[in-house]
Design a protein around this motif. Sequence first.
Motif, PDB file in Angstrom:
ATOM      1  N   VAL A 308       0.740  -0.987  -0.166  1.00 21.65           N
ATOM      2  CA  VAL A 308      -0.206  -0.273  -0.136  1.00 21.65           C
ATOM      3  C   VAL A 308       0.658   1.335   0.033  1.00 21.65           C
ATOM      4  CG1 VAL A 308      -1.839   1.386   1.270  1.00 21.65           C
ATOM      5  CG2 VAL A 308      -1.808  -1.122   1.200  1.00 21.65           C
ATOM      6  N   GLU A 309       2.018   1.123   1.009  1.00 23.62           N
ATOM      7  CA  GLU A 309       3.375   3.014   0.712  1.00 23.62           C
ATOM      8  C   GLU A 309       3.589   2.434  -0.337  1.00 23.62           C
ATOM      9  OE1 GLU A 309       7.215   3.557   2.529  1.00 23.62           O
ATOM     10  OE2 GLU A 309       6.325   1.111   1.821  1.00 23.62           O
ATOM     11  N   ALA A 310       3.222   1.821  -1.987  1.00 22.43           N
ATOM     12  CA  ALA A 310       4.233   1.760  -2.787  1.00 22.43           C
ATOM     13  C   ALA A 310       3.055   2.494  -3.856  1.00 22.43           C
ATOM     14  CB  ALA A 310       4.905   0.514  -3.480  1.00 22.43           C
ATOM     15  N   ARG A 311       1.745   2.205  -3.646  1.00 22.58           N
ATOM     16  CA  ARG A 311       0.519   2.857  -4.191  1.00 22.58           C
ATOM     17  C   ARG A 311       0.835   4.123  -3.516  1.00 22.58           C
ATOM     18  NH1 ARG A 311      -3.269  -0.425  -6.315  1.00 22.58           N
ATOM     19  NH2 ARG A 311      -3.408   1.701  -6.779  1.00 22.58           N
ATOM     20  N   ILE A 312       0.750   4.863  -2.346  1.00 28.51           N
ATOM     21  CA  ILE A 312       0.684   5.928  -2.618  1.00 28.51           C
ATOM     22  C   ILE A 312       1.519   6.725  -2.530  1.00 28.51           C
ATOM     23  CG2 ILE A 312       0.317   7.457   0.124  1.00 28.51           C
ATOM     24  CD1 ILE A 312      -2.055   5.220  -0.779  1.00 28.51           C
ATOM     25  N   ILE A 313       2.877   6.662  -2.140  1.00 25.44           N
ATOM     26  CA  ILE A 313       4.253   7.099  -2.783  1.00 25.44           C
ATOM     27  C   ILE A 313       3.658   7.729  -4.367  1.00 25.44           C
ATOM     28  CG2 ILE A 313       6.806   7.042  -2.863  1.00 25.44           C
ATOM     29  CD1 ILE A 313       5.338   7.660  -0.078  1.00 25.44           C
ATOM     30  N   ALA A 315       1.478   8.020  -6.162  1.00 25.72           N
ATOM     31  CA  ALA A 315       0.290   8.430  -6.059  1.00 25.72           C
ATOM     32  C   ALA A 315       0.106  10.423  -6.604  1.00 25.72           C
ATOM     33  CB  ALA A 315      -0.954   8.490  -5.451  1.00 25.72           C
ATOM     34  N   LEU A 316       1.483   9.920  -4.582  1.00 23.59           N
ATOM     35  CA  LEU A 316       1.773  11.780  -4.354  1.00 23.59           C
ATOM     36  C   LEU A 316       3.366  11.618  -4.914  1.00 23.59           C
ATOM     37  CD1 LEU A 316       2.566  10.744  -0.697  1.00 23.59           C
ATOM     38  CD2 LEU A 316       0.906  12.402  -1.945  1.00 23.59           C
ATOM     39  N   TYR A 317       3.503  11.531  -5.657  1.00 20.39           N
ATOM     40  CA  TYR A 317       5.011  11.613  -6.868  1.00 20.39           C
ATOM     41  C   TYR A 317       4.718  11.928  -8.185  1.00 20.39           C
ATOM     42  CZ  TYR A 317       8.572  10.227  -3.694  1.00 20.39           C
ATOM     43  OH  TYR A 317       9.987  10.578  -2.694  1.00 20.39           O
ATOM     44  N   ALA A 318       3.154  10.981  -8.583  1.00 23.52           N
ATOM     45  CA  ALA A 318       2.607  11.882  -9.754  1.00 23.52           C
ATOM     46  C   ALA A 318       1.815  13.199  -8.975  1.00 23.52           C
ATOM     47  CB  ALA A 318       1.668  10.336  -9.973  1.00 23.52           C
ATOM     48  N   GLY A 319       1.373  13.159  -8.072  1.00 26.12           N
ATOM     49  CA  GLY A 319       0.480  14.744  -8.189  1.00 26.12           C
ATOM     50  C   GLY A 319      -1.106  14.555  -8.357  1.00 26.12           C
ATOM     51  N   LYS A 320      -1.362  12.925  -8.392  1.00 29.26           N
ATOM     52  CA  LYS A 320      -2.621  12.429  -8.197  1.00 29.26           C
ATOM     53  C   LYS A 320      -2.980  13.004  -6.457  1.00 29.26           C
ATOM     54  CE  LYS A 320      -2.269   8.833 -11.031  1.00 29.26           C
ATOM     55  NZ  LYS A 320      -1.762   7.291 -11.742  1.00 29.26           N
TER      56      LYS A 320
END
Length: 464
Positions: A308-313, A315-320
Amino acid sequence: MTGYGARHVIIVGGGASGVLLAYQLLHQPSCRLRVTLIEQRPDIGRGIAYHTGNPDHLLNVRVANMSALPDQPDHFWRWLVSREVDVPLCPDPYCFVPRRIYGDYIASLLEQRTTDAQALSIVHGTCIEISEGPAEVAVMLSDGRRLNGDFVVLATGHDTRAPHRGHADPWAPPSAVPIDADAAVLILGTGLTMIDYVLSLLRDGHRGPIVAMSRRGLLAKPHRRVDAVKIEEAEIPFGASVVRLLHWLRGRIDTHVAHGGDWRSVIDGLRPYTQRLWRELPPRSKRRFLEHARAWWDVHRHRMAPEVEARIIEALYAGKVTMMAAKATRIEPNDAGAEITYRRRGDTRVHSMQVGAVVDCTGIVKDPRATANPAVRSLFDQGLARVDPLSIGIETDGNCAVVDRDGIPSRRLFAVGPLTRAAFWEIIAIPDIRNQCSGLATLLSRSALEPQLERKPRAPALSC
């Protein structure tokens, strides 16, 4: 109902807490109990936490720690590997599986009992009222049915609020609203519930900006493959102020990290003592903890799976997704969703933004009396329950008995799980709830052997 016959325990709530308690009651060696489990959902064992069908919603605790049975720590792991179709999902006990699978596991605990009508009855319906008399307790369902018993246990899980206009239900999929895929979404709260909702939005193909806002803007930490350290009970400053306690904990972590360890090991090593720490924390320190230290504790104690951490990070880096340390000062619903007025942390300037939906993932209700649960409201209305001094839930004693408006613990009304957070605080995860249910089941089975229940002195507080 006060003789030596089989006592009847009615459990209101058939989610994880209710099923764990029912299982323990049905396996008491000292006496035979009749158990009725009331659940408003079609399936038992799922509740809010495990009803999700989203495979991206993983457990926040590793498989090794998720056994439903305190005396069989590998019970869930053994159940999981016995299901060949699911083995690839979990190569070892240190992994995290989808919560829907865990819901299957909890439900399986009672599968062999569903045909034993004398021991267990499962009733589908909504409990709207609970009453207590000198010789029995009764629950009323929304369809007019009335059930009488010797004990009632509230196991309704996390309290929820009816969503306001412009708000989406954090426990329902985004498609239930539905939310415009290009609209901005504001999520209030940045804990694990927020993470779940972000994953749901992304899975549904949401394209608009997602803003997660909380006072400090903290994100839950991830799990790592580390084991808990052994912390001796004698070294813990029980009864100390929250300032002294946190100073001790930081020092313990610093020492462990300096020797090459991981801070998670210390937090996990403290887990067996957290309920006692909460109970013995001075009232003023409890308030200070809730106001100033709770957010720090939550992000370190309640962690997310590495996947889950990988998915959230990402999304954060992609600006989503944008994390924001701020406070919403006004939420004004409109035809397009809601207009938000807010202030960033440390900034006196006021900002505003238009969003298509607001999702409240802040957790604890601000006013326990405003609960959407009609059964709990009925207890407040009759004076059979009262709000705890911290206003975070109903008040219960050390035996999980509901305390009435005069401060007297009931002999027949009890509660388990998240409803009892005011007394135990750390009571939202399965490892804590399973111990609580085991202890309460033992207490109720002993009480069931008493011919004059209402005249007996109370048993010592159970260990949760």
